[in-house]
Write a protein that holds these residues in place. Structure first.
Motif, mmCIF file in Angstrom:
data_model
loop_
_atom_site.group_PDB
_atom_site.id
_atom_site.type_symbol
_atom_site.label_atom_id
_atom_site.label_comp_id
_atom_site.label_asym_id
_atom_site.label_seq_id
_atom_site.Cartn_x
_atom_site.Cartn_y
_atom_site.Cartn_z
ATOM 1 N N ILE A 62 -12.607 5.122 -2.967
ATOM 2 C CA ILE A 62 -11.990 4.291 -4.141
ATOM 3 C C ILE A 62 -10.579 4.075 -4.268
ATOM 4 N N GLY A 63 -10.138 3.070 -3.971
ATOM 5 C CA GLY A 63 -8.750 2.892 -4.056
ATOM 6 C C GLY A 63 -8.125 3.109 -2.696
ATOM 7 N N THR A 64 -8.571 2.243 -1.686
ATOM 8 C CA THR A 64 -8.464 2.606 -0.191
ATOM 9 C C THR A 64 -6.973 2.190 0.179
ATOM 10 N N GLY A 65 -6.242 1.217 -0.484
ATOM 11 C CA GLY A 65 -4.860 1.262 0.084
ATOM 12 C C GLY A 65 -4.905 0.687 1.289
ATOM 13 N N SER A 66 -4.308 1.362 2.081
ATOM 14 C CA SER A 66 -4.054 0.893 3.849
ATOM 15 C C SER A 66 -5.527 1.471 4.399
ATOM 16 N N GLY A 67 -6.398 1.999 3.878
ATOM 17 C CA GLY A 67 -7.947 2.346 4.463
ATOM 18 C C GLY A 67 -7.706 3.618 5.259
ATOM 19 N N ASN A 68 -6.530 4.359 5.002
ATOM 20 C CA ASN A 68 -6.536 5.472 5.724
ATOM 21 C C ASN A 68 -7.636 6.460 5.597
ATOM 22 N N ILE A 69 -8.208 6.677 4.455
ATOM 23 C CA ILE A 69 -9.471 7.818 4.188
ATOM 24 C C ILE A 69 -10.428 7.205 5.017
ATOM 25 N N ALA A 70 -10.749 5.620 4.680
ATOM 26 C CA ALA A 70 -11.913 5.540 5.223
ATOM 27 C C ALA A 70 -11.766 4.967 6.729
ATOM 28 N N ALA A 82 1.253 0.422 -9.045
ATOM 29 C CA ALA A 82 -0.070 0.680 -9.455
ATOM 30 C C ALA A 82 -0.992 1.791 -8.484
ATOM 31 N N ALA A 83 -0.278 1.924 -7.276
ATOM 32 C CA ALA A 83 -1.010 3.246 -6.385
ATOM 33 C C ALA A 83 -0.741 4.369 -7.064
ATOM 34 N N LEU A 84 0.556 4.616 -7.702
ATOM 35 C CA LEU A 84 0.985 5.891 -8.132
ATOM 36 C C LEU A 84 0.550 6.232 -9.621
ATOM 37 N N SER A 104 -11.734 9.963 -3.253
ATOM 38 C CA SER A 104 -10.627 9.149 -4.012
ATOM 39 C C SER A 104 -9.093 9.819 -3.969
ATOM 40 N N ASN A 105 -8.199 9.212 -3.797
ATOM 41 C CA ASN A 105 -6.903 9.682 -4.187
ATOM 42 C C ASN A 105 -6.174 8.505 -5.097
ATOM 43 N N PRO A 106 -6.712 8.761 -6.225
ATOM 44 C CA PRO A 106 -6.184 7.877 -7.295
ATOM 45 C C PRO A 106 -4.808 7.927 -7.609
ATOM 46 N N PRO A 107 -4.274 6.878 -8.330
ATOM 47 C CA PRO A 107 -2.968 6.982 -8.935
ATOM 48 C C PRO A 107 -3.007 8.127 -10.253
ATOM 49 N N TYR A 108 -2.550 9.155 -9.743
ATOM 50 C CA TYR A 108 -2.460 10.135 -10.675
ATOM 51 C C TYR A 108 -1.090 10.734 -11.272
ATOM 52 N N GLU A 112 -0.876 15.618 2.741
ATOM 53 C CA GLU A 112 -1.765 16.166 1.465
ATOM 54 C C GLU A 112 -3.281 15.395 1.681
ATOM 55 N N THR A 113 -3.072 14.339 1.767
ATOM 56 C CA THR A 113 -4.561 13.699 1.715
ATOM 57 C C THR A 113 -5.134 13.798 3.123
ATOM 58 N N GLU A 114 -4.523 14.157 3.937
ATOM 59 C CA GLU A 114 -5.325 14.777 5.105
ATOM 60 C C GLU A 114 -6.058 15.919 4.858
ATOM 61 N N VAL A 120 0.890 -1.286 -0.090
ATOM 62 C CA VAL A 120 0.065 0.155 -0.053
ATOM 63 C C VAL A 120 0.950 1.370 -0.010
ATOM 64 N N LEU A 121 0.332 2.271 -0.624
ATOM 65 C CA LEU A 121 0.964 3.590 -0.520
ATOM 66 C C LEU A 121 0.892 4.118 1.027
ATOM 67 N N ILE A 122 2.016 4.939 1.308
ATOM 68 C CA ILE A 122 2.053 5.435 2.652
ATOM 69 C C ILE A 122 1.242 6.609 2.599
ATOM 70 N N PRO A 123 0.451 6.784 3.631
ATOM 71 C CA PRO A 123 -0.616 7.742 3.685
ATOM 72 C C PRO A 123 0.209 9.230 3.623
ATOM 73 N N ARG A 124 -0.099 10.175 2.972
ATOM 74 C CA ARG A 124 0.573 11.409 2.836
ATOM 75 C C ARG A 124 -0.329 12.406 3.791
HETATM 76 N N1 GLN Z 1 -6.178 5.865 -0.147
HETATM 77 C C1 GLN Z 1 -4.847 5.639 0.070
HETATM 78 C C2 GLN Z 1 -4.379 6.872 0.205
HETATM 79 O O1 GLN Z 1 -4.918 8.079 0.184
HETATM 80 C C3 GLN Z 1 -4.281 4.885 -1.336
HETATM 81 C C4 GLN Z 1 -4.266 5.731 -2.475
HETATM 82 C C5 GLN Z 1 -3.744 5.027 -3.520
HETATM 83 O O2 GLN Z 1 -3.224 3.916 -3.576
HETATM 84 N N2 GLN Z 1 -3.457 5.743 -4.823
HETATM 85 O O3 GLN Z 1 -3.346 7.090 0.583
#
Ligand code: GLN
Length: 315
Positions: free
Chosen positions: A146-154, A237-239, A213-217, A121-123, A115-119
């Motif tokens: 959408i794309g929960t990764g570690s589940g941080n947002i949820a 794939a998360a990036l 969502s914090n999608p792979p952008y 910015e996402t806060e 999983v992506l390390i929560p950032r």
């Molecule tokens: N939801 C997770 C986050 O915000 C994962 C996002 C992702 O994998 N692109 O960090």
């Protein structure tokens, strides 16, 4: 800003003059100072902080406790464990993967390389979404992450909006199990996680009041420019979408158009330079009140937009 030193064999010097075998006495302070300098000389950032976290992890001590035990000599097995972690950091493995934990909005979350390390910015994304959800004052708010990764947002949304129901989805089964552990760790009964590959399938359920969502952008062409911590260790794939960075934006905007309840909102984290393009896509899809917010570095980072009431806007 410091750059990495292109050093081909960092542990070589360590072997000849650094943290030698078990006969030398290493105190907490001496080890912190030596290791921080070693990292700093190789262009790493926040060296002392990272060394303190690694050593604290080995000794089971908080950073404050480390400061109170500066003269404590390390036992040989403690030194060995520290060296193991330190070597990993020298390969640019992110601190959070080594510790197995990250902090997001004050929540401690398990993380690993799936999983992506929560950032930070996402806060901002979550703060804006929570503020909107509270203003909406709807009972039993339905939220899709959408794309929960570690589940941080949820996890954060589930905690701050205890009356809401949150469905988090991810296409990766390993990420999903980790997200479920994080949801369980914080005892959130209003959050569930399900496997959905959003590019090929629709999420279950009917309509949602909020989609986030914090999608792979990251665009494929920018991937090589990412710092080694990200490029070499975080899940690719998360990036990146392996395209122009907007694949998920297009898909999520169309999905939100049909799956948001009237007056509901879509919240997206976006990449550097994407605000104009994402704003246009939203406007073209008939969204109202398109608002862009900056991150801590004054880079446009979060887009929110309101779904038109049914019967209004483009069809
Ligand atoms: N939801 C997770 C986050 O915000 C994962 C996002 C992702 O994998 N692109 O960090």
């Amino acid at each position: 800003m410091a750059t990495t030193s292109g050093d081909s064999g960092p542990m070589r010097e360590e072997r000849s003059g650094g943290i030698r075998g078990s006969t030398e006495t290493w105190t907490v302070l001496r080890l912190i100072e030596w290791s921080s300098r070693y990292l700093a000389e190789r262009g790493f950032e926040e060296c002392r902080l990272h060394v303190e976290y690694l050593l604290g992890h080995v000794l089971g001590l908080s950073r404050l406790d480390l400061y109170l035990q500066f003269d404590r000599p390390l036992k040989p097995h403690e030194l060995e464990s520290f060296k193991e972690f330190f070597r990993r950091r020298l390969t640019h493995e992110p601190l959070q993967y080594i510790l197995g934990e990250a902090t997001f909005m004050g929540f401690t979350l398990e993380v690993d390389r799936t999983v992506l390390i929560p950032r930070p910015e996402t806060e901002i994304l979550v703060e804006l979404a929570v503020a909107f959800a509270r203003e909406l004052r709807r009972p039993r708010l339905a939220i899709l992450d959408i794309g929960t990764g570690s589940g941080n947002i949820a996890v954060a949304m589930g905690h701050f909006l205890p009356e809401s129901l949150i469905l988090s989805v991810d296409k990766d089964p390993e990420a999903l199990s980790l997200a479920r552990r994080n949801i369980g760790r914080h005892a959130l009964r209003n959050v569930t996680a399900e496997k959905v590959d959003i590019l090929v399938a629709d999420p279950p359920g009917n309509t949602y009041d909020l989609i986030i969502s914090n999608p792979p952008y990251i665009a494929a062409r920018d991937f090589a420019d990412l710092q080694p911590e990200v490029r070499l260790f975080e899940p690719r794939a998360a990036l990146t979408d392996e395209d122009d960075g907007l694949t998920f934006m297009r898909r999520l905007i169309l999905l939100a158009r049909t799956r948001l309840s009237g007056g509901g909102r879509l919240f997206l984290e976006i990449g550097f330079g994407q605000a104009g393009a994402v704003g246009k896509l939203l406007a073209a899809a008939g969204f109202d009140e398109i608002t862009i917010s900056d991150d801590y570095s004054h880079i446009p980072r979060v887009v929110q937009a309101q779904a038109p009431e049914p019967g209004k806007g483009t069809s």
